[in-house]
Scaffold this motif. Structure first.
Motif, mmCIF file in Angstrom:
data_model
loop_
_atom_site.group_PDB
_atom_site.id
_atom_site.type_symbol
_atom_site.label_atom_id
_atom_site.label_comp_id
_atom_site.label_asym_id
_atom_site.label_seq_id
_atom_site.Cartn_x
_atom_site.Cartn_y
_atom_site.Cartn_z
ATOM 1 N N PHE A 9 -6.673 3.387 3.398
ATOM 2 C CA PHE A 9 -7.039 2.174 4.119
ATOM 3 C C PHE A 9 -6.769 2.367 5.604
ATOM 4 C CE2 PHE A 9 -6.031 1.000 -0.196
ATOM 5 C CZ PHE A 9 -7.037 0.108 -0.531
ATOM 6 N N SER A 17 -7.637 7.233 10.743
ATOM 7 C CA SER A 17 -8.094 6.850 9.408
ATOM 8 C C SER A 17 -8.968 7.907 8.765
ATOM 9 C CB SER A 17 -8.873 5.527 9.484
ATOM 10 O OG SER A 17 -8.074 4.494 10.020
ATOM 11 N N LEU A 64 0.828 -1.203 0.000
ATOM 12 C CA LEU A 64 0.000 0.000 0.000
ATOM 13 C C LEU A 64 0.864 1.254 0.000
ATOM 14 C CD1 LEU A 64 -2.809 -0.982 2.546
ATOM 15 C CD2 LEU A 64 -2.989 -0.840 0.051
#
Length: 427
Positions: free
Chosen positions: A124, A196, A115
């Motif tokens: 993510f 996040s 990622l």
């Protein structure tokens, strides 16, 4: 806009400022390990936690420099490739260093690593433990900003100052309102959720990048506010004190460091750029600071690896002023490793990658041509072409008809800022 014949000097102070931003992030992470004493019931380490606002500064600075150096002659594909060449080599080598420093194993780190290297990490949820390069999330945010930049820059540069001011005010209001929402509706213990959906969420952090774009667009429009550089710099510690005191009084959350310092970051970038535009001297343009600024992206990417690598070999001990020596050791080793990464990987690999996608030069017309009718004669308009070099940002008056010429390409290389991808190679 201001007169097209006006020559603007190189804005090297922004390069020097990059070092302070990277070092602030270093202090933020070191504070999680180093214990400094308490003086009059004030824990000195509480002020180090505001260092994460260095990422905010990087985003503002990146938006400013890319707008300042924008050239219509550079295609969108070329822009994307140059951004990739700028940020990815250092990201890749720092990931390898992080694997060694954090003693990672493949079954724990493979997903985060892929990622990170694909510049999608911030989209993510973060893992509950640190794997790959923990600070690389900011580069994936920057990649999202780069993706939007070619579609925003031209409409933005056409706006007048009142419209730019309205957009800037609306952006600040949206970001602050969103942060209040996160604080009010999410359990403060759920830190990874906050991480996040705000701290690492690219659409929200894009507002900081946009504010930098607006500041540069306003200057290109001829806006010249009278901002004293020293007063602008003083707004940073003043904002830190205000945010720290407000958190102690319960006026706002303790994690408002990045968002609360946005106005100060914009003000410092504006003041530094204006000082260089006016031709006045600035300590930020000193050779040591410019060099440190050139290495700041690599320093940002490797500093946490250096800290964790040395955790087991350097004893920090109890809270003491002597722990400042540990900070000094970490800083020196971090700078040395950053220089090596810049010297042997970041800079040469970027040049190699950029040469794989050279600017296409239109072929010169062959043979005699019929003269044009009066109504077909081209109108040549001189415009300012701001060019970012490794030593800062400069601006030149050019003829758009010659922007693609080999002579100009060799004289005025068009480099960009990256951050946290936010640095520019030292040419």
């Amino acid at each position: 806009m201001s007169s097209p014949k006006e020559r603007m000097p190189r804005v090297e102070s922004l390069t020097g400022l990059r070092w302070f931003a990277a070092f602030a992030v270093f202090l933020f992470h070191a504070n999680q390990i180093i214990k400094l004493p308490t003086v009059n019931d004030i824990r000195l380490g509480d002020f180090f936690r505001f260092g994460d606002a260095g990422v905010t500064f990087f985003y503002v600075l990146s938006g400013f420099v890319l707008t300042w150096s924008f050239s219509p002659s550079v295609s969108t594909g070329t822009f994307y490739w140059r951004r990739f060449a700028r940020v990815w080599p250092a990201l890749a080598v720092s990931t390898v260093i992080a694997w060694v420093a954090f003693d990672q194993v493949w079954h724990d780190s493979w997903k985060r690593t892929l990622l990170s290297l694909s510049l999608t990490e911030s989209w993510f949820p973060p893992a509950a433990h640190l794997v790959a390069n923990p600070v690389a999330w900011s580069v994936s945010c920057e990649a999202f900003f780069y993706l939007l930049f070619p579609f925003i820059i031209r409409p933005l540069l056409r706006l007048r100052l009142p419209a730019l001011a309205i957009i800037a005010a609306a952006g600040m209001a949206i970001e602050w309102a969103y942060w209040f929402f996160v604080q009010d509706f999410i359990d403060p213990k759920q830190y990874w959720i906050q991480l996040s959906w705000f701290i690492r969420f690219p659409p929200v952090r894009f507002i900081e990048f946009l504010l930098g774009m607006i500041a540069a667009a306003a200057l290109l429009r001829g806006w010249r506010p009278r901002i004293n550089l020293w007063l602008a710099l003083a707004t940073v510690p003043a904002s830190v004190l205000l945010l720290w005191w407000g958190a102690r009084q319960g006026w706002w959350a303790a994690h408002w460091s990045q968002q609360g310092l946005i106005p100060a970051c914009v003000l410092v970038v504006l003041a530094a750029a204006l000082r260089d535009v006016s031709g006045r001297p600035s300590f930020l343009r000193s050779k040591p600071l410019v060099s440190l600024g050139a290495w700041s992206y690599a320093f940002y990417l490797v500093h946490l690896s250096v800290i964790y690598w040395l955790m087991g070999t350097v004893k920090t001990g109890p809270a003491s002023w002597m722990n400042l020596k540990v900070l000094l050791v970490w800083t020196v080793l971090g700078i040395a490793l950053a220089w090596a990464c810049y010297r042997w990987v970041e800079h040469p690999v970027e040049r190699f990658l950029r040469n794989l996608y050279p600017r296409r030069v239109p072929p010169a017309p062959q043979g005699p041509q019929a003269p044009l009718a009066p109504h077909e004669a081209p109108t040549v308009v001189l415009q300012r072409d701001a060019v970012l070099t490794g030593r800062g940002v400069t601006s030149h008056d050019i003829d758009p008809a010659r922007t693609g010429s080999p002579e100009r390409a060799s004289r005025y290389p068009d480099h960009g800022h990256g951050l946290p991808g936010i640095t520019t190679p030292d040419r």
